[in-house]
Design a protein around this motif. Sequence first.
Motif, short mmCIF file in Angstrom:
data_model
loop_
_atom_site.label_atom_id
_atom_site.label_comp_id
_atom_site.label_asym_id
_atom_site.label_seq_id
_atom_site.Cartn_x
_atom_site.Cartn_y
_atom_site.Cartn_z
N VAL A 8 23.28 5.26 13.43
CA VAL A 8 21.68 5.15 12.88
C VAL A 8 21.47 6.00 11.71
N ASN A 9 22.10 7.37 12.00
CA ASN A 9 21.66 8.31 11.10
C ASN A 9 22.08 7.70 9.47
N HIS A 10 23.51 7.18 9.51
CA HIS A 10 24.04 6.84 8.08
C HIS A 10 22.84 5.71 7.60
N CYS B 155 9.44 4.48 17.84
CA CYS B 155 10.63 4.87 17.54
C CYS B 155 11.67 4.00 18.17
N GLU B 156 11.51 3.66 19.36
CA GLU B 156 12.55 2.68 19.98
C GLU B 156 12.82 1.45 19.28
N ASN B 157 11.50 0.84 18.78
CA ASN B 157 11.74 -0.39 18.26
C ASN B 157 12.38 -0.15 16.80
N VAL B 158 12.07 0.90 16.13
CA VAL B 158 12.79 1.34 14.79
C VAL B 158 14.27 1.13 15.10
N ILE B 159 14.63 2.15 16.10
CA ILE B 159 16.03 2.16 16.44
C ILE B 159 16.78 0.77 16.72
N LYS B 160 16.02 0.08 17.37
CA LYS B 160 16.52 -1.23 17.68
C LYS B 160 16.80 -2.06 16.25
#
Length: 128
Positions: A96-98, A6-11
């Motif tokens: 991020v949500n956008h 999840c952290e990688n995806v956010i990055k």
Amino acid sequence: MDDELCENVIKYISDDSNNYNKIIALILRDTFLNELIYISYTNDWKQYNMKTKEWKTFNPNVFINKLPSIRNFFMNTINPYVEAKNNLSKNEKKHVNHKIKNICKYIDSIKGSNTFINDTKRYFYIGL
């Protein structure tokens, strides 16, 4: 839920890239745990089988079949994960949500595109 993934995806999402193929390819690469490679010299995809300790031919169309799962991962895992993150500002969460919404729309539009598969090669590439 795997916090590291999840952290990688956010990055990947937060890097201000609108290259959705790149973001999706990096997630695919992470989920295949580097057991998948693209060899440009022979134009082959190979996947390592941990049980037999052999490299087998891989059909990259599997990526297209995995896209609905990736879309669900964004909506059902990443979205709630972002909302629960205390170290992200309100604007970062909104950004991020956008992007997640735009990526999901993009995934819906792919529908078996060879362009998508060709673009993912560079993220699995090894030079031989």
